[in-house]
Motif scaffolding. Sequence first.
Motif, short mmCIF file in Angstrom:
data_model
loop_
_atom_site.label_atom_id
_atom_site.label_comp_id
_atom_site.label_asym_id
_atom_site.label_seq_id
_atom_site.Cartn_x
_atom_site.Cartn_y
_atom_site.Cartn_z
N ILE A 218 0.80 -1.11 0.02
CA ILE A 218 0.03 0.00 0.14
C ILE A 218 0.82 1.23 -0.11
O ILE A 218 1.81 1.28 0.73
CB ILE A 218 -0.89 -0.04 1.28
N ARG A 219 0.57 2.19 -0.89
CA ARG A 219 1.43 3.11 -0.96
C ARG A 219 0.41 4.58 -0.94
O ARG A 219 1.09 5.65 -0.86
CB ARG A 219 2.19 3.40 -2.27
N SER A 220 -0.78 4.51 -1.08
CA SER A 220 -1.57 5.62 -1.20
C SER A 220 -3.08 5.07 -0.55
O SER A 220 -3.23 4.01 -0.34
CB SER A 220 -1.79 6.24 -2.34
N VAL A 221 -3.82 6.40 -0.43
CA VAL A 221 -5.17 6.07 0.09
C VAL A 221 -5.98 5.35 -0.92
O VAL A 221 -6.69 4.61 -0.65
CB VAL A 221 -5.99 7.32 0.22
N SER A 222 -5.93 5.53 -2.36
CA SER A 222 -6.63 4.87 -3.37
C SER A 222 -6.03 3.59 -3.35
O SER A 222 -6.77 2.45 -3.63
CB SER A 222 -6.31 5.58 -4.75
N GLY A 223 -4.68 3.23 -3.19
CA GLY A 223 -4.34 1.84 -2.92
C GLY A 223 -4.90 1.18 -2.10
O GLY A 223 -4.95 -0.18 -2.02
N ALA A 224 -5.16 1.88 -0.83
CA ALA A 224 -5.57 1.16 0.58
C ALA A 224 -7.07 0.86 0.13
O ALA A 224 -7.57 -0.14 0.66
CB ALA A 224 -5.66 1.99 1.48
N VAL A 225 -7.93 1.50 -0.75
CA VAL A 225 -9.20 1.21 -1.09
C VAL A 225 -9.03 0.22 -1.75
O VAL A 225 -10.15 -0.86 -2.05
CB VAL A 225 -9.82 2.49 -1.56
N LEU A 226 -8.38 -0.12 -3.04
CA LEU A 226 -8.39 -1.01 -3.96
C LEU A 226 -7.87 -2.46 -3.27
O LEU A 226 -8.49 -3.52 -3.38
CB LEU A 226 -7.24 -0.88 -5.05
N ALA A 227 -6.91 -2.31 -2.23
CA ALA A 227 -6.67 -3.44 -1.45
C ALA A 227 -7.88 -3.94 -0.58
O ALA A 227 -7.73 -5.18 -0.50
CB ALA A 227 -5.33 -3.04 -0.63
N ALA A 228 -8.54 -3.06 -0.03
CA ALA A 228 -9.52 -3.59 0.71
C ALA A 228 -10.58 -4.15 -0.18
O ALA A 228 -11.00 -5.37 0.30
CB ALA A 228 -10.40 -2.43 1.18
N ALA A 229 -10.76 -3.65 -1.20
CA ALA A 229 -11.82 -4.47 -2.32
C ALA A 229 -11.18 -6.01 -2.72
O ALA A 229 -11.92 -6.85 -2.56
CB ALA A 229 -11.81 -3.62 -3.41
N ALA A 362 -15.10 -1.43 6.78
CA ALA A 362 -14.29 -1.53 8.00
C ALA A 362 -12.63 -1.70 7.45
O ALA A 362 -11.85 -1.19 7.91
CB ALA A 362 -14.68 -2.74 8.71
N LEU A 363 -12.55 -2.47 6.23
CA LEU A 363 -11.19 -2.85 5.78
C LEU A 363 -10.62 -1.48 5.10
O LEU A 363 -9.37 -1.36 5.42
CB LEU A 363 -11.58 -3.92 4.46
N GLU A 364 -11.59 -0.70 4.52
CA GLU A 364 -10.92 0.52 3.88
C GLU A 364 -10.39 1.38 4.89
O GLU A 364 -9.31 2.01 5.09
CB GLU A 364 -11.91 1.25 3.27
N ALA A 365 -11.26 1.69 6.10
CA ALA A 365 -10.62 2.43 7.27
C ALA A 365 -9.46 1.83 7.92
O ALA A 365 -8.44 2.75 8.42
CB ALA A 365 -11.88 2.63 8.41
#
Length: 378
Positions: A218-229, A362-365
Motif C-alpha cells: 500500500i502506497r496511497s489512500v487509493s491503493g488502500a481502497v483497492l486493497a480492501a476491495a 471497515a477494511l478501507e478504514a
Amino acid sequence: MSWDDLTGQAEAVAQLRAAAAGDGLTHSWLLTGPPGSGRSVLAYAFASALIARPGDEEATDAQVEARTHPDLGVLSTEGVTILRKDVKDFVTQSYFSPSVGRYRVMVIEDADRMAELSSNVLLKALEEPPPRTIWILCAPSDADLLPTVRSRVRTVRLRVPAVDEVAELISRRDGISLPDATRAAREAQSHIGMAHRLATNAEARTRRARTLELALGIRSVSGAVLAAAELLEVAGADAKAITEERDAEERESALRSLGIEPGGTVPPGLRAQLKSLEEDQKRRATRSLRDGLDRILVDLLSLYRDILLLQLGVGSDPVNLAIYSALEAAARATTPAATLATLDAITEARTRIEGNVAPALALEAMLITAVRDAAPSR
C-alpha cells in the motif's frame, strides 16, 4: 476422538480423563481456550469416554466421531448465532435417558454464540439436570457466557500449544514434512485447524501470501481502497468455496426428500420448507464470510506485530519468517507508533465487522492507516 489428537493440553486431558473415570465428575462443564486450541476435539474425546461402557470404547469412539451415537447430542451453528428455538429443542432432548451408554452427553459448540434469551433457556437445564445427563459447553472464554451460566459449570481452560507441538501433530497426523508443518504451525500462530489447512491446501497458502503482499504494497489512500476491495474478494471466494458445493447438495437432497425431480417446479405447499433451507444457507454464508475476513485480519495482526518487534529490537523469531527481508524493509520505513496505530485499527476492524458494519468500509478504514507504514523513509 482419541485423547492423542490433542496436543499441549496435558493438564486438561488428565483432569477430564479422571472425571470420566468418576473422580470429580460433575453434571456440566465449560471448555475454554483460544481458537484452534482443540476445544471441540477435547469435548468429543471427553464425551466418548463418558458414554463408553467397558469393552465398547472403540465402537463408541467411531460413533462419536461420526456424531451418530444415540446418547450424544450436538448443538452447533453455521450461522452467526445459535437460535433460541434450537436451544429449546436441544434442552428437551437432554431429558431422555441414555439408551446404551453410561451417560447422555450434550455438547454445545460455540456456546458464546448464544444470545441472552437462548442462554436463559439453557439455564434451567443446567440448574436441574437429569441424573445421567452431562453437559459440555465450548467457548473461547468464560467471559463470553452469562454469569448465571458460568456459575453452574466447571471450567477447564486450554492453553495455546507451542509451535513445535502443533507441528509434530500435523506432521504425524497428515504426513507433512516437519519443516513444512513447522512453517504452517508458526504462520497459523498455533491454531491447529488453520495449521492443517495451510499445510495441506495450496489455495489457503496462496490466499495468505496475497494478503500480506497487499498490505505491504500500500502506497496511497487509493491503493488502500483497492486493497480492501481485493481482500474482500479473497474472503468471499474462500467462503464461497467452502459453502457453494454443500449448498447445492443440500438443496438437491431436500428436493429428493420432497419427491421433486431436479429442475422441477416446487409446489406452493412445499416452498416454505425450501425457503427455510435457503435462510439457513444464507446465515451460514454470512458466518463463513465473517470467518474468512477474520482469518485475513488475524494474518495482518501477525504481520504488523512482526514489524513492531523488529522496530523495537526484540530478538524472537517472527511469525512470518518466510518474508523476513520484506519485514525489515517495512520496519525501516515507519515508526513504532505508526505500526501500533495500524494494529489498533485492525483490532477495531474486527470489532466493527462483528458488529455488522459493512466489511468494505471497515477494511478501507483499517488499511488507510497502513499507508504511512508503507511510505519510504526520508
